[in-house]
Design a protein around this motif. Structure first.
Motif, PDB file in Angstrom:
ATOM      1  N   GLN A 134       1.015  -1.263  -0.014  1.00 45.38           N
ATOM      2  CA  GLN A 134      -0.010   0.000  -0.254  1.00 45.38           C
ATOM      3  C   GLN A 134       0.822   1.415  -0.006  1.00 45.38           C
ATOM      4  N   LEU A 135       2.045   1.163  -0.085  1.00 46.32           N
ATOM      5  CA  LEU A 135       3.080   2.449   0.118  1.00 46.32           C
ATOM      6  C   LEU A 135       3.045   2.908  -1.413  1.00 46.32           C
ATOM      7  N   THR A 136       3.684   4.083  -1.297  1.00 43.47           N
ATOM      8  CA  THR A 136       4.294   4.739  -2.662  1.00 43.47           C
ATOM      9  C   THR A 136       5.415   3.908  -3.278  1.00 43.47           C
ATOM     10  N   GLY A 137       5.599   4.153  -4.587  1.00 48.00           N
ATOM     11  CA  GLY A 137       6.757   3.646  -5.101  1.00 48.00           C
ATOM     12  C   GLY A 137       8.187   3.901  -4.626  1.00 48.00           C
ATOM     13  N   PHE A 138       8.288   5.118  -4.262  1.00 50.52           N
ATOM     14  CA  PHE A 138       9.633   5.791  -3.436  1.00 50.52           C
ATOM     15  C   PHE A 138       9.815   4.835  -2.384  1.00 50.52           C
ATOM     16  N   TRP A 139       8.684   4.955  -1.430  1.00 55.09           N
ATOM     17  CA  TRP A 139       8.925   4.203  -0.001  1.00 55.09           C
ATOM     18  C   TRP A 139       9.011   2.566  -0.202  1.00 55.09           C
ATOM     19  N   GLN A 140       8.535   2.149  -1.484  1.00 54.61           N
ATOM     20  CA  GLN A 140       8.698   0.741  -1.642  1.00 54.61           C
ATOM     21  C   GLN A 140      10.314   0.456  -1.962  1.00 54.61           C
ATOM     22  N   THR A 141      10.912   1.371  -2.892  1.00 49.75           N
ATOM     23  CA  THR A 141      12.197   1.321  -3.167  1.00 49.75           C
ATOM     24  C   THR A 141      13.299   1.535  -1.903  1.00 49.75           C
ATOM     25  N   VAL A 142      13.065   2.456  -0.950  1.00 51.16           N
ATOM     26  CA  VAL A 142      13.657   2.622   0.058  1.00 51.16           C
ATOM     27  C   VAL A 142      13.536   1.410   0.888  1.00 51.16           C
ATOM     28  N   LEU A 143      12.216   0.931   1.248  1.00 48.82           N
ATOM     29  CA  LEU A 143      12.222  -0.225   2.118  1.00 48.82           C
ATOM     30  C   LEU A 143      13.025  -1.456   1.436  1.00 48.82           C
ATOM     31  N   ILE A 144      12.954  -1.746   0.151  1.00 49.66           N
ATOM     32  CA  ILE A 144      13.379  -2.698  -0.497  1.00 49.66           C
ATOM     33  C   ILE A 144      15.155  -2.726  -0.457  1.00 49.66           C
ATOM     34  N   ASP A 145      15.510  -1.661  -1.207  1.00 55.83           N
ATOM     35  CA  ASP A 145      16.921  -1.507  -1.498  1.00 55.83           C
ATOM     36  C   ASP A 145      17.736  -1.022  -0.324  1.00 55.83           C
ATOM     37  N   GLN A 146      17.172  -0.287   0.603  1.00 52.46           N
ATOM     38  CA  GLN A 146      17.922  -0.052   1.784  1.00 52.46           C
ATOM     39  C   GLN A 146      17.492  -0.482   3.134  1.00 52.46           C
ATOM     40  N   ALA A 148      15.559  -3.120   3.971  1.00 54.70           N
ATOM     41  CA  ALA A 148      15.625  -4.721   3.899  1.00 54.70           C
ATOM     42  C   ALA A 148      17.241  -5.268   3.779  1.00 54.70           C
ATOM     43  N   THR A 149      17.803  -4.583   3.137  1.00 53.71           N
ATOM     44  CA  THR A 149      19.205  -4.991   2.747  1.00 53.71           C
ATOM     45  C   THR A 149      20.177  -4.764   3.877  1.00 53.71           C
ATOM     46  N   PRO A 276       7.677  -8.413  -5.606  1.00 49.63           N
ATOM     47  CA  PRO A 276       8.317  -9.598  -5.564  1.00 49.63           C
ATOM     48  C   PRO A 276       9.696  -9.748  -4.963  1.00 49.63           C
ATOM     49  N   TYR A 277      10.657  -8.627  -5.117  1.00 48.03           N
ATOM     50  CA  TYR A 277      11.901  -8.422  -4.139  1.00 48.03           C
ATOM     51  C   TYR A 277      11.550  -8.418  -2.824  1.00 48.03           C
ATOM     52  N   TRP A 278      10.310  -7.739  -2.300  1.00 47.99           N
ATOM     53  CA  TRP A 278      10.164  -7.650  -0.931  1.00 47.99           C
ATOM     54  C   TRP A 278       9.666  -9.045  -0.493  1.00 47.99           C
ATOM     55  N   TYR A 279       8.865 -10.018  -1.248  1.00 49.03           N
ATOM     56  CA  TYR A 279       8.320 -11.178  -0.669  1.00 49.03           C
ATOM     57  C   TYR A 279       9.498 -12.175  -0.701  1.00 49.03           C
ATOM     58  N   LEU A 280      10.620 -12.097  -1.501  1.00 47.56           N
ATOM     59  CA  LEU A 280      11.702 -12.842  -1.612  1.00 47.56           C
ATOM     60  C   LEU A 280      12.562 -12.229  -0.211  1.00 47.56           C
ATOM     61  N   LEU A 281      12.821 -11.143  -0.142  1.00 44.00           N
ATOM     62  CA  LEU A 281      13.753 -10.673   1.138  1.00 44.00           C
ATOM     63  C   LEU A 281      13.027 -10.943   2.616  1.00 44.00           C
ATOM     64  N   ALA A 383      15.568  -0.286  10.502  1.00 43.04           N
ATOM     65  CA  ALA A 383      14.551   0.299   9.902  1.00 43.04           C
ATOM     66  C   ALA A 383      14.406   1.805  10.210  1.00 43.04           C
ATOM     67  N   ILE A 384      14.754   2.084  11.748  1.00 42.83           N
ATOM     68  CA  ILE A 384      14.506   3.636  11.908  1.00 42.83           C
ATOM     69  C   ILE A 384      15.591   4.529  11.239  1.00 42.83           C
ATOM     70  N   LEU A 385      17.000   4.096  11.398  1.00 47.02           N
ATOM     71  CA  LEU A 385      18.057   4.870  11.118  1.00 47.02           C
ATOM     72  C   LEU A 385      17.985   5.009   9.650  1.00 47.02           C
ATOM     73  N   VAL A 386      17.467   4.131   8.929  1.00 48.48           N
ATOM     74  CA  VAL A 386      17.552   4.146   7.400  1.00 48.48           C
ATOM     75  C   VAL A 386      16.381   5.129   6.880  1.00 48.48           C
ATOM     76  N   TRP A 387      15.112   4.874   7.787  1.00 49.44           N
ATOM     77  CA  TRP A 387      14.104   5.769   7.353  1.00 49.44           C
ATOM     78  C   TRP A 387      14.081   7.125   7.898  1.00 49.44           C
ATOM     79  N   LEU A 388      14.950   7.514   8.751  1.00 52.63           N
ATOM     80  CA  LEU A 388      15.018   9.044   9.190  1.00 52.63           C
ATOM     81  C   LEU A 388      15.766   9.659   8.217  1.00 52.63           C
ATOM     82  N   PRO A 389      16.811   9.325   7.705  1.00 54.98           N
ATOM     83  CA  PRO A 389      17.375  10.305   6.616  1.00 54.98           C
ATOM     84  C   PRO A 389      16.509  10.614   5.241  1.00 54.98           C
ATOM     85  N   GLU A 390      15.670   9.554   5.010  1.00 54.18           N
ATOM     86  CA  GLU A 390      14.717   9.755   3.584  1.00 54.18           C
ATOM     87  C   GLU A 390      13.678  11.001   4.097  1.00 54.18           C
TER      88      GLU A 390
END
Length: 452
Positions: A134-146, A148-149, A276-281, A383-390
């Motif tokens: 349900q998130l926007t594309g930007f936050w999905q990218t942040v969630l997966i690329d940053q 979760a990694t 699909p990347y999120w489900y895999l992660l 999650a907090i320290l990656v989310w905060l700079p964004e």
């Protein structure tokens, strides 16, 4: 004369034992916060120039930023020093009322009854799986690329630092090894592989490669501790970084790896879609959490705890410190290998600048902020320290974002050094250290001196 001296000596001795107001822990913390506010003001202020060496300092101290930072520091101090007591009393009073009785009973049931605990964990897992859609594309990218990694990296570093107590400042080097392993075995580097593998088949290969790299790092450093071990791991990171940057014929040098294939299985290929990347992660992280949770409470986990608390005493009691320290390095590095393969496949292109030393420091900060030794804590910290700079992207310049993270970490170390969500063992250690009964591994003595 001697009689008068003997009469006055008890009061004089009492005055000598009396602690001045500025020496009390509460006001020492205020001084630390004020110093932090001044430092942050200077760092985020105007840049200096060669014509006026004091331009930056003068403009920082004459602007409104100084008063804003000082005001925030004083507010944090007042809330934490005086407001926390009222909050604690209010919470205790609320717990004693019948209104909160069902929630407390549910919490106790979750701790005692496995069925309730698994039900809560299943509901949390379902939320993790479906809410990001349900998130926007930007936050999905942040969630997966940053997020979760880095959560994968934090889980691995937690083994090395949180459980075994080995300070590692070059952990992202294993992340680079995993990424370049994926690029090599998919034919994305100048060197041709013996056989081209699917990305799923590369994961165990990258894990073994990082295991070997972890053993190679751990073997020469078994006699080192603390700062000396940190310097060696820092050097290991620089070796990997410089090799990746300068070995043009092997790693393609600064140009990096290009067109790394996506994950594919049974005719399905992970394309540009994010979920699909999120489900895999999520699947990978859940498997690692289960395995590492079992490992923490095993004989190996207890040996790591003994080494972290007192390596000499552990060796004297029959713990094979050499073996278990090597295991900590190897197992922690293997998680970075998995993260590296996933990252390389997801982004498709990377270069050595994706694995700079700053990333190692950030992963370390995530583990410390969340709570060393706690798997939920390191996940929450990442999650907090990656989310905060964004979140600060629209209001703070890119060069200043990490300054705010640093200020947050300093405040955490002053008021909650055990982290946001510490493990039960570590929380107990800090409580004993504050009471003067024992010392936590990160503290030499409680505030105000040890109680004797």
């Amino acid at each position: 004369m001697s009689a008068n001296t003997s009469v006055k000596s008890p009061s004089a001795a009492a005055k000598l034992r009396r602690t001045a107001w500025y020496q009390q822990p509460r006001f020492k913390r205020l001084g630390a916060l004020v110093a932090l506010a001044v430092l942050v003001t200077i760092v985020i202020g105007e840049q200096g120039n060669t014509r006026d060496l004091f331009y930056s300092v003068r403009t920082s101290f004459t602007g409104v930023k100084l008063w804003v930072c000082l005001g925030l520091a004083v507010v944090v101090w007042l809330v934490r020093e005086f407001g926390s007591q009222h909050v604690s009393k209010a919470v205790e009073g609320a717990r004693s009322t019948t209104k909160w009785a069902p929630l407390l009973q549910a919490r106790d049931a979750m701790r005692v009854q496995p069925k309730v605990k698994w039900a809560v964990m299943t509901a949390l897992l379902l939320a993790v799986v479906f809410v990001p859609g349900q998130l926007t594309g930007f936050w999905q990218t942040v969630l997966i690329d940053q997020i979760a990694t880095y959560a994968l990296l934090a889980i691995g570093l937690n083994v090395v630092i949180g459980w075994a107590g080995l300070l590692d400042l070059g952990f992202v080097a294993f992340f680079a090894v995993g990424a370049y392993s994926a690029a090599f075995w998919t034919g994305s580097l100048p060197v041709e592989p013996p056989v081209v593998l699917n990305n799923f088949l590369i994961i165990p290969v990258a894990v073994v490669t990082c295991l070997i790299a972890g053993v190679l790092l751990g073997a020469p450093t078994l006699r080192l501790r603390g700062d000396y071990l940190a310097i060696v791991t820092l050097g290991f990171h620089e070796i990997v970084y410089l090799v990746a940057k300068n070995a043009d014929g092997i790693t393609n040098g600064p140009a990096g790896a290009r067109q790394v294939p996506k994950f594919s299985a049974f005719g399905y290929e992970w394309s540009l879609e994010r979920m699909p990347y999120w489900y895999l992660l999520v699947a990978i992280i859940v498997v690692l959490i289960i395995l590492f949770a079992r490992l923490e409470h095993s004989r190996v986990g207890r040996a790591w705890t003994a080494i972290r608390e007192d390596e000499v005493a552990a060796a004297a009691n029959g713990v094979d410190t050499v073996r278990f320290k090597l295991m900590a390095f190897a197992i922690g590095a293997s998680t970075s290998g998995i993260a590296g393969v996933f990252y390389a496949s997801k982004v498709g292109y990377f270069n050595p600048e994706n694995f700079i030393i700053l990333n190692s420091i950030l992963v370390l900060a995530y583990v410390i902020f969340g709570g060393m030794g706690s798997i939920p804590g390191v996940l929450l910290g990442a999650a907090i320290l990656v989310w905060l700079p964004e979140v600060l992207r629209e209001w703070v310049e890119p060069a200043d974002r990490y300054m705010y993270l640093g200020a947050l970490l300093v405040i955490m170390m002053i008021y909650r050094p055990q982290g946001v969500w510490p493990s039960r063992r570590r929380q107990r250690e800090f409580k004993l250290a504050q009471e003067g009964v024992g010392d936590a591994d990160a503290m030499t003595e409680p505030a105000g001196g040890a109680v004797r």
